[in-house]
Motif scaffolding. Sequence first.
Motif: not given
Length: 575
Positions: A33-55
């Motif tokens: 959860e902590g890395c996800e927040e940084h990942h979603s805000l970082s310029k290089g990764s904010r547009n990446h496709t992220v899915i729940a681990i259960s999916e």
Amino acid sequence: MATSSSHCGVCDHRHISKLSAVWCTDCDEGLCEGCEEHHSLSKGSRNHTVIAISEYHRIPSDVVKISPFCDTHNEKYSIYCKHHEIPCCRNCIIESHNKCQEIAKLEDVTLNVKSSNAFYEIEQTLEEVAKNIEKIRLDWQMNLKTLPESRKQIEKEIQETRIAINSHIDKIQEDMITELYASEEKESQKIRKLIDSLEDKQLEIEMLQGNISNIKQHASDLQTFLSIKRIETEVSSKNEYLNSISSNESLKQMVLSFSINPSVQNLISDLPNFGKIMVESKPSGIEITTNKQKHAQMMMTKVLSISFEHINLKLQKTVYTKTNHMCKGTCLLPDGRMVFSCSNEDSFCYVTVLNADGSLNFEVQLPPNSFDVAYIKEDDTLAVSSGCSGSRCIYIIDMQNQQVKKTISVKDYVYGISYNGSTLVYCGHDKGIQMINPTSETISVIEKYETSTNCYVATFADKIYHSNKQNNYVTCYDQQGKHQWSFANKNVLQTPRGIAVDDSGNVYVVGYRSTNLIVISPDGKQYRQLLSKSEGLLEPQSIHFNTERNMLIVTNRRIQAFLYSVNKHIFQLYD
């Protein structure tokens, strides 16, 4: 690929063990959860496709193994080599593919792969194969039930024959009944074996269907694209299994019968038997259904990647409609004939069918204000909407008899109409987009919108496309009415009317006031103008795309219609 999907890849590099909350398909690793927040805000990764681990865990294991990174250079794939049919990173191109002429951006090749016609055909073929297996299984089960009935009847005949003759043939009777039971058991074992085989195939098909559903919902486009050929191979093997059954004697039913030896009547002492036990085969009553768009034998599915920038139209013919008539609807038939729904100043309406050379084939007069027209291939009929007339209905015209064979009453004025292969989808004046079964006449509302007139509708795969002239927008829905995207740009498209979709999901729409034809990308984010006033457009009204002929017909409000071939930049990948 990350070493474990259960632990955060970033934290692992920091020698910290944390469970993953999400999976990034671009980075190909899990994130807490902590890395996800940084990942979603970082310029290089904010547009990446992220899915729940259960999916992510619902994606089939062999699809999960497909990594977006090159095994040799540990660099992300960005290019696709059509000659070698493999994804490449930049280093791969320099080292191994610098002489290859047919290369493309990987993102162009995988664009909209889940909504592509190829993926849709795989789903349809799986469903079709499953239904065919079920038909054969049920038929063989019925055959299995009839064998004891036949055996009982023959046993009765044998016993009645035995009673009519001398007791010295008791031994012959016993031998014949033994042979009868042996024949029944032998054939029953064969059928049981075939049924067991079919049930195994059914389980495999159900697993494939589950995988397809999960891939479609949860896998990345790359994973989906690169797993298609493997799935196609499995689907093809199932279809070949059906073909092998169809081509040999397996589909023929086994029937026990009995013929009495004529010599029995003479009661000859050395009579060897009462008759002969025979196992006969006769054709089964079931039919193996195949996709209407496929050949009798399944061909490998083509994966078509259309370069949106390279779509262009080539004029094939200018067609002249009646000069004093307003053309509101059109469709292009598979045999090249053209259909127009027109009305004149006296409010008389006509559905006119022209031959491919522009000559008149036939014409049917309808009540005033009839609007759009759609072709129903299964029974060779035309469905014509009633427009804003007093008759709230849909007219069904028999193409053979060249007359109205049925009128379907609805509870709304009907404008644009389209046929999706099983149901008619139409734009209602008050109740919005609706769907009706032309056979049972059952109606369901897909999307309710504000009261509107002169709206058009088109369908492709599981999507519905709608133009609304009042609000100057084009909208895409799924068949449950869930909004997918909308396109609105008054600088580009004003008073949109006729709408059509090609076999790649590209949407074509005419602007009545903007006097143009534009094409919108399958995701609704891009557009290109293909035709304008300089190509002869004048208050363009209706259009239709024929996927079988790859042709587009565009009508002006009066006098002229234009027939175009649609040229696309296509990459074809085969197994």
